[in-house]
Write a protein that holds these residues in place. Structure first.
Motif, PDB file in Angstrom:
ATOM      1  N   MET A  66    -108.242  21.039 -26.434  1.00 53.48           N
ATOM      2  CA  MET A  66    -108.284  20.359 -27.730  1.00 53.48           C
ATOM      3  C   MET A  66    -106.910  20.331 -28.394  1.00 53.48           C
ATOM      4  N   SER A  67    -105.906  20.883 -27.714  1.00 54.45           N
ATOM      5  CA  SER A  67    -104.555  20.868 -28.290  1.00 54.45           C
ATOM      6  C   SER A  67    -104.019  19.438 -28.269  1.00 54.45           C
ATOM      7  N   TRP A  68    -103.168  19.135 -29.225  1.00 58.85           N
ATOM      8  CA  TRP A  68    -102.591  17.785 -29.289  1.00 58.85           C
ATOM      9  C   TRP A  68    -101.808  17.483 -28.030  1.00 58.85           C
ATOM     10  N   ARG A  69    -101.133  18.475 -27.511  1.00 53.23           N
ATOM     11  CA  ARG A  69    -100.332  18.322 -26.299  1.00 53.23           C
ATOM     12  C   ARG A  69    -101.220  17.894 -25.133  1.00 53.23           C
ATOM     13  N   TYR A  70    -102.374  18.531 -25.006  1.00 52.46           N
ATOM     14  CA  TYR A  70    -103.299  18.202 -23.911  1.00 52.46           C
ATOM     15  C   TYR A  70    -103.927  16.823 -24.146  1.00 52.46           C
ATOM     16  N   LEU A  71    -104.397  16.564 -25.361  1.00 55.48           N
ATOM     17  CA  LEU A  71    -105.060  15.284 -25.645  1.00 55.48           C
ATOM     18  C   LEU A  71    -104.120  14.101 -25.410  1.00 55.48           C
ATOM     19  N   HIS A  72    -102.812  14.298 -25.641  1.00 55.14           N
ATOM     20  CA  HIS A  72    -101.830  13.236 -25.354  1.00 55.14           C
ATOM     21  C   HIS A  72    -101.749  12.951 -23.847  1.00 55.14           C
ATOM     22  N   SER A  73    -102.103  13.917 -23.026  1.00 58.29           N
ATOM     23  CA  SER A  73    -101.988  13.742 -21.572  1.00 58.29           C
ATOM     24  C   SER A  73    -103.131  12.924 -20.971  1.00 58.29           C
ATOM     25  N   ILE A  74    -104.182  12.692 -21.736  1.00 59.47           N
ATOM     26  CA  ILE A  74    -105.346  11.959 -21.222  1.00 59.47           C
ATOM     27  C   ILE A  74    -105.084  10.460 -21.337  1.00 59.47           C
ATOM     28  N   LYS A  75    -104.622   9.892 -20.240  1.00 61.08           N
ATOM     29  CA  LYS A  75    -104.281   8.462 -20.176  1.00 61.08           C
ATOM     30  C   LYS A  75    -105.094   7.792 -19.069  1.00 61.08           C
ATOM     31  N   GLU A  76    -105.573   6.608 -19.358  1.00 62.72           N
ATOM     32  CA  GLU A  76    -106.351   5.868 -18.368  1.00 62.72           C
ATOM     33  C   GLU A  76    -105.530   5.677 -17.091  1.00 62.72           C
ATOM     34  N   GLY A  77    -106.158   5.943 -15.959  1.00 60.61           N
ATOM     35  CA  GLY A  77    -105.497   5.771 -14.670  1.00 60.61           C
ATOM     36  C   GLY A  77    -104.789   7.013 -14.165  1.00 60.61           C
ATOM     37  N   ALA A  78    -104.582   8.007 -15.044  1.00 60.06           N
ATOM     38  CA  ALA A  78    -103.946   9.261 -14.611  1.00 60.06           C
ATOM     39  C   ALA A  78    -104.975  10.104 -13.862  1.00 60.06           C
ATOM     40  N   ASN A  79    -104.476  10.930 -12.964  1.00 58.93           N
ATOM     41  CA  ASN A  79    -105.371  11.808 -12.213  1.00 58.93           C
ATOM     42  C   ASN A  79    -105.552  13.139 -12.924  1.00 58.93           C
ATOM     43  N   PRO A  87    -104.406  16.146  -7.019  1.00 58.42           N
ATOM     44  CA  PRO A  87    -105.076  15.097  -7.797  1.00 58.42           C
ATOM     45  C   PRO A  87    -106.576  15.105  -7.543  1.00 58.42           C
ATOM     46  N   ASN A  88    -107.311  14.790  -8.580  1.00 59.44           N
ATOM     47  CA  ASN A  88    -108.770  14.762  -8.504  1.00 59.44           C
ATOM     48  C   ASN A  88    -109.208  13.432  -9.074  1.00 59.44           C
ATOM     49  N   GLU A  89    -110.308  13.419  -9.815  1.00 57.03           N
ATOM     50  CA  GLU A  89    -110.822  12.152 -10.333  1.00 57.03           C
ATOM     51  C   GLU A  89    -109.811  11.484 -11.273  1.00 57.03           C
ATOM     52  N   VAL A  90    -109.966  10.173 -11.427  1.00 59.95           N
ATOM     53  CA  VAL A  90    -109.079   9.364 -12.259  1.00 59.95           C
ATOM     54  C   VAL A  90    -109.696   9.238 -13.654  1.00 59.95           C
ATOM     55  N   ILE A  91    -108.859   9.315 -14.665  1.00 61.44           N
ATOM     56  CA  ILE A  91    -109.317   9.196 -16.054  1.00 61.44           C
ATOM     57  C   ILE A  91    -109.640   7.731 -16.335  1.00 61.44           C
ATOM     58  N   ASN A  92    -110.827   7.502 -16.903  1.00 56.89           N
ATOM     59  CA  ASN A  92    -111.223   6.127 -17.224  1.00 56.89           C
ATOM     60  C   ASN A  92    -110.982   5.821 -18.706  1.00 56.89           C
ATOM     61  N   GLN A  93    -111.196   4.588 -19.090  1.00 51.94           N
ATOM     62  CA  GLN A  93    -110.956   4.122 -20.459  1.00 51.94           C
ATOM     63  C   GLN A  93    -111.793   4.915 -21.464  1.00 51.94           C
ATOM     64  N   GLU A  94    -113.035   5.155 -21.149  1.00 48.70           N
ATOM     65  CA  GLU A  94    -113.925   5.872 -22.060  1.00 48.70           C
ATOM     66  C   GLU A  94    -113.417   7.303 -22.334  1.00 48.70           C
ATOM     67  N   GLN A  95    -112.954   7.971 -21.275  1.00 48.81           N
ATOM     68  CA  GLN A  95    -112.422   9.329 -21.442  1.00 48.81           C
ATOM     69  C   GLN A  95    -111.149   9.309 -22.286  1.00 48.81           C
ATOM     70  N   MET A  96    -110.298   8.338 -22.047  1.00 50.79           N
ATOM     71  CA  MET A  96    -109.069   8.217 -22.826  1.00 50.79           C
ATOM     72  C   MET A  96    -109.394   7.943 -24.299  1.00 50.79           C
ATOM     73  N   ASP A  97    -110.331   7.028 -24.545  1.00 48.02           N
ATOM     74  CA  ASP A  97    -110.723   6.710 -25.923  1.00 48.02           C
ATOM     75  C   ASP A  97    -111.273   7.943 -26.629  1.00 48.02           C
ATOM     76  N   HIS A  98    -112.082   8.725 -25.902  1.00 52.21           N
ATOM     77  CA  HIS A  98    -112.652   9.945 -26.474  1.00 52.21           C
ATOM     78  C   HIS A  98    -111.526  10.927 -26.852  1.00 52.21           C
ATOM     79  N   ALA A  99    -110.564  11.092 -25.966  1.00 50.56           N
ATOM     80  CA  ALA A  99    -109.435  12.005 -26.235  1.00 50.56           C
ATOM     81  C   ALA A  99    -108.629  11.512 -27.437  1.00 50.56           C
ATOM     82  N   GLN A 100    -108.396  10.209 -27.518  1.00 48.52           N
ATOM     83  CA  GLN A 100    -107.634   9.655 -28.634  1.00 48.52           C
ATOM     84  C   GLN A 100    -108.380   9.838 -29.961  1.00 48.52           C
ATOM     85  N   GLN A 101    -109.709   9.716 -29.914  1.00 50.46           N
ATOM     86  CA  GLN A 101    -110.527   9.937 -31.114  1.00 50.46           C
ATOM     87  C   GLN A 101    -110.459  11.405 -31.540  1.00 50.46           C
ATOM     88  N   GLN A 102    -110.538  12.325 -30.571  1.00 48.68           N
ATOM     89  CA  GLN A 102    -110.425  13.756 -30.867  1.00 48.68           C
ATOM     90  C   GLN A 102    -109.066  14.064 -31.484  1.00 48.68           C
TER      91      GLN A 102
END
Length: 182
Positions: A66-79, A87-102
């Motif tokens: 929940m740190s700002w530093r971590y939430l900034h790292s959640i970008k669509e297409g990043a692993n 590398p594991n699963e790819v971050i999708n738009q919904e996950q990125m939007d959720h992180a940006q909202q948080q």
């Protein structure tokens, strides 16, 4: 059974995880998006480790993610990465939007806390004395800057503020309530 030392502070736990899994956790710089389910992976890897309780680990991971530093790292297409940095699963738009909202909500809460703290500080800060005599251009008075009064000369008195000059020649615009006139 002998009582064994346990990490209880979230920062200490994250520092321990960064030491154990340096390709996954970082203490500064850009954070890496973690694999979903990383908690279970940590428990499996550290099986039998008495230094961490599951509850404290969960709290520390929540704090980290929940740190700002971590939430900034959640970008669509990043692993997202696993404990070894693979590398594991790819971050999708919904996950990125959720992180940006948080992130947005967290920043708004921090801004509100800052405003409340400033408001409380103003309440407890010694208020300047009320004016005793009328002010005129050229008068020397003191202005409360933070908690410290400094000597200034009045340059111009306007409707809702007063322009003053500090000894070094710097000019300031201040509200009348910050003028100390004794």
């Amino acid at each position: 059974m002998e009582n064994q030392f346990q990490l209880t502070n979230s920062k200490e736990i994250i520092a321990y995880l960064a030491q154990q899994f340096p390709n996954c956790f970082t203490l500064d710089g850009e954070a890496k998006p973690l694999k979903i389910g990383i908690f279970q992976d940590i428990i499996s890897r550290l099986d039998g480790c008495q230094i961490l309780s599951k509850t404290k680990l969960r709290i520390a991971l929540r704090s980290y993610t929940m740190s700002w530093r971590y939430l900034h790292s959640i970008k669509e297409g990043a692993n997202r990465i696993d404990l070894d940095g693979n590398p594991n699963e790819v971050i999708n738009q919904e996950q990125m939007d959720h992180a940006q909202q948080q992130l947005k909500e967290s920043k708004e809460k921090a801004k509100e806390r800052f405003k409340e703290q400033a408001k409380e500080k103003r309440k407890t800060t010694k208020q300047p004395s009320k004016r005793v005599k009328p002010l005129n251009n050229g008068d020397f008075v003191k202005v409360l800057v933070g908690n410290k009064p400094i000597k200034v000369q009045i340059i111009n008195i306007e409707k809702d503020h007063i322009k003053v000059k500090i000894g070094a020649g710097m000019e300031l615009t201040v509200k009348p309530e910050y003028i100390i006139n004794k």
